[in-house]
Design a protein around this motif. Structure first.
Motif, mmCIF file in Angstrom:
data_model
loop_
_atom_site.group_PDB
_atom_site.id
_atom_site.type_symbol
_atom_site.label_atom_id
_atom_site.label_comp_id
_atom_site.label_asym_id
_atom_site.label_seq_id
_atom_site.Cartn_x
_atom_site.Cartn_y
_atom_site.Cartn_z
ATOM 1 N N TYR A 37 0.822 -1.203 0.000
ATOM 2 C CA TYR A 37 0.000 0.000 0.000
ATOM 3 C C TYR A 37 0.863 1.262 0.000
ATOM 4 C CZ TYR A 37 -3.317 -3.512 1.715
ATOM 5 O OH TYR A 37 -4.081 -4.637 1.879
ATOM 6 N N CYS A 39 1.438 5.425 0.479
ATOM 7 C CA CYS A 39 1.055 6.389 1.499
ATOM 8 C C CYS A 39 0.094 7.429 0.925
ATOM 9 C CB CYS A 39 2.291 7.101 2.030
ATOM 10 S SG CYS A 39 3.177 8.037 0.749
ATOM 11 N N PRO A 40 -0.640 8.150 1.779
ATOM 12 C CA PRO A 40 -1.385 9.321 1.300
ATOM 13 C C PRO A 40 -0.388 10.369 0.799
ATOM 14 C CG PRO A 40 -2.139 8.650 3.490
ATOM 15 C CD PRO A 40 -0.875 7.889 3.209
ATOM 16 N N GLU A 79 -7.770 9.530 9.193
ATOM 17 C CA GLU A 79 -7.789 9.877 7.774
ATOM 18 C C GLU A 79 -6.713 9.105 7.008
ATOM 19 O OE1 GLU A 79 -7.201 14.043 7.629
ATOM 20 O OE2 GLU A 79 -9.249 14.566 8.285
ATOM 21 N N ARG A 80 -5.531 8.996 7.606
ATOM 22 C CA ARG A 80 -4.396 8.388 6.900
ATOM 23 C C ARG A 80 -4.403 6.866 6.981
ATOM 24 N NH1 ARG A 80 -1.070 12.502 5.347
ATOM 25 N NH2 ARG A 80 0.691 11.141 4.822
ATOM 26 N N THR A 81 -5.255 6.290 7.800
ATOM 27 C CA THR A 81 -5.374 4.827 7.879
ATOM 28 C C THR A 81 -6.715 4.338 7.333
ATOM 29 O OG1 THR A 81 -6.174 4.971 10.180
ATOM 30 C CG2 THR A 81 -3.805 4.650 9.849
ATOM 31 N N ARG A 82 -7.408 5.198 6.583
ATOM 32 C CA ARG A 82 -8.713 4.821 6.056
ATOM 33 C C ARG A 82 -8.599 3.617 5.120
ATOM 34 N NH1 ARG A 82 -10.406 9.612 4.028
ATOM 35 N NH2 ARG A 82 -11.294 10.155 6.058
ATOM 36 N N ARG A 83 -7.510 3.571 4.363
ATOM 37 C CA ARG A 83 -7.340 2.461 3.412
ATOM 38 C C ARG A 83 -6.761 1.225 4.079
ATOM 39 N NH1 ARG A 83 -3.346 2.321 -1.850
ATOM 40 N NH2 ARG A 83 -4.144 0.372 -2.742
ATOM 41 N N VAL A 84 -5.758 1.427 4.942
ATOM 42 C CA VAL A 84 -5.122 0.308 5.633
ATOM 43 C C VAL A 84 -4.531 0.819 6.938
ATOM 44 C CG1 VAL A 84 -2.929 0.653 4.391
ATOM 45 C CG2 VAL A 84 -3.443 -1.571 5.429
ATOM 46 N N THR A 85 -4.679 0.020 8.011
ATOM 47 C CA THR A 85 -4.147 0.377 9.316
ATOM 48 C C THR A 85 -2.915 -0.468 9.610
ATOM 49 O OG1 THR A 85 -6.356 0.924 10.139
ATOM 50 C CG2 THR A 85 -4.639 0.538 11.791
ATOM 51 N N CYS A 113 0.815 5.719 11.421
ATOM 52 C CA CYS A 113 0.297 5.926 10.077
ATOM 53 C C CYS A 113 1.454 6.321 9.177
ATOM 54 C CB CYS A 113 -0.810 6.980 10.063
ATOM 55 S SG CYS A 113 -0.313 8.617 10.638
#
Length: 414
Positions: A37, A39-40, A79-85, A113
């Protein structure tokens, strides 16, 4: 390098000295993972408390250093872990910048994050031990391999498709566990020694602060120094018998890391630039690292390049180690002295000389110096042992992960 295929995807395989052991195989990274994954692509707003945000400089040693990491708010974390934690068993991987191509484990029970330039790798635990994968990605073999895939002329960068297609040499899972355990034992001892060194330094700072609180005087850095001199512009050599050259990348956390250092011909180094124990090294050029300071405690012949200023406490004015701690305490003020553009900031010698610092009254200095020397010696002993352990680990690592040296398999999971 040779090219093979896995299914329909090309796999660029690094050359090994020996043939693969029975049961070992090559595979693409993304074929061994549940996800890779990105990063943002935004810069998070930092806070004083909250979950950690991982940046490339936080994992330069291959371990996520929470003592140096920045933090974000709970809202930013969500917000920064919305896709993957990120969780235990994942790897944090730097994809861009000065420190790229380095992997670190997500610490146990720690909320983190991704900052910019970071990637999260989630191995499939049934086929790939995440601890083994960290050592594989950080191995000299892979460092050489990824150097051929750099994307970007200004900032060194690995793009996401390249990361997903990285080759992984995959032993049977039980052998992966055994390799990870053997290397992990050395890592654990290194981590213990790092904590000893950090605790010793923290105690020294606390004792210095207490002595100043009991009675202090204001001086300037120049008034307690016998020398304040920029390093030189050495011609580098690969000869290990020559003089070590310290650069700004070596100065981290108040200490000198010899890893990024280079070598120069000893005969070409000015004698007044040869480092002495107790010298303070100040980063004097650059962005992000400008003003960072470190105490020189090593027993090797070394000098500095032109990006680093050598400040030598004057024993006639103050005990050397007390002077060193006075400069350590002034680091936040030193970092504000830089001048120039955002691309090239300089720390002027005159400003550094004139910077006011606080030191204990004369009567307290000798006793304090003795305490600080003992703490620095304890710290140095721990870091010296780490150098030996690191050399052992770095010798074993390529042999273990390539199958050249085998370990007994363990009937246990990661």
């Amino acid at each position: 390098m040779v090219t093979s295929t896995t299914g329909s995807s090309a796999l660029h395989i690094p050359m090994l000295r020996n043939s693969l052991p029975t049961g070992w195989r090559w595979a693409r990274l993304d074929d061994l993972c549940d996800g890779v994954y990105d990063c943002p692509h935004s810069t998070p707003k930092l806070t004083n408390t909250g979950p950690y945000v991982v940046r490339t400089q936080d994992i330069v040693s291959g371990v996520f250093r929470t003592d140096r990491a920045a933090r974000v708010s709970d809202e930013t974390y969500l917000e920064r872990t919305r896709r993957v934690t990120p969780t235990r068993g994942d790897l944090l991987y730097s994809r861009e910048g000065t420190y790229f191509g380095i992997a670190a484990e997500v610490p146990q029970s720690t909320r983190v994050c991704l900052g910019q330039r970071m990637v999260l790798i989630r191995p499939n635990s049934e086929t790939l031990d995440f601890r083994f994968l960290r050592h594989w990605l950080n191995s000299p073999l892979m460092a050489r391999h990824i150097s051929g895939f750099r994307d970007g002329s200004v900032a060194e960068r690995l793009n996401l498709p390249t990361i997903r297609s990285l080759p992984v040499l995959v032993p049977p899972i039980l052998e992966q566990h055994a390799i990870a355990e053997a290397l992990g034992t050395l890592d654990d001892k290194i981590a213990v020694n790092e904590r000893i060194a950090a605790t010793s330094r923290a105690l020294g700072i606390a004792q210095f602060d207490a002595a100043c609180a009991a009675g202090s005087r204001n001086v300037t850095i120049g008034s307690i120094s016998s020398m304040l001199l920029r390093g030189g512009a050495p011609s580098y050599t690969e000869d290990p018998a020559q003089t070590t050259v310290i650069n700004q990348k070596c100065i981290r956390g108040g200490r000198v890391d010899l890893g990024p250092a280079r070598k120069t011909v000893t005969a070409k180094v000015r004698l007044d630039r040869i480092l002495q124990k107790g010298d303070m090294l100040v980063n004097s050029t650059g962005v992000g690292t400008l003003g960072r300071v470190a105490v020189w405690t090593h027993d090797i012949t070394a000098t500095c390049d032109s990006h680093v200023t050598i400040v030598r406490p004057n024993p006639a004015a103050i005990p050397v180690m007390v002077g060193a701690y006075a400069i350590l305490a002034a680091q936040p003020e030193i970092e504000l002295l830089g001048e120039g553009s955002t691309g090239q900031t300089e720390l002027g010698r005159t400003k550094l000389e004139q910077l006011p610092v606080q030191v204990p009254v004369i009567e307290a200095c000798e006793a304090l110096a003795s305490q600080l020397y003992r703490l620095e010696e304890r710290s140095k002993a721990a870091l010296d042992e780490n150098q030996t352990l690191t050399e052992l680990r770095d010798t074993l690592l390529p042999q273990l992960i390539s199958g050249e040296l085998r370990v007994e398999e363990k009937n246990s999971s990661a």
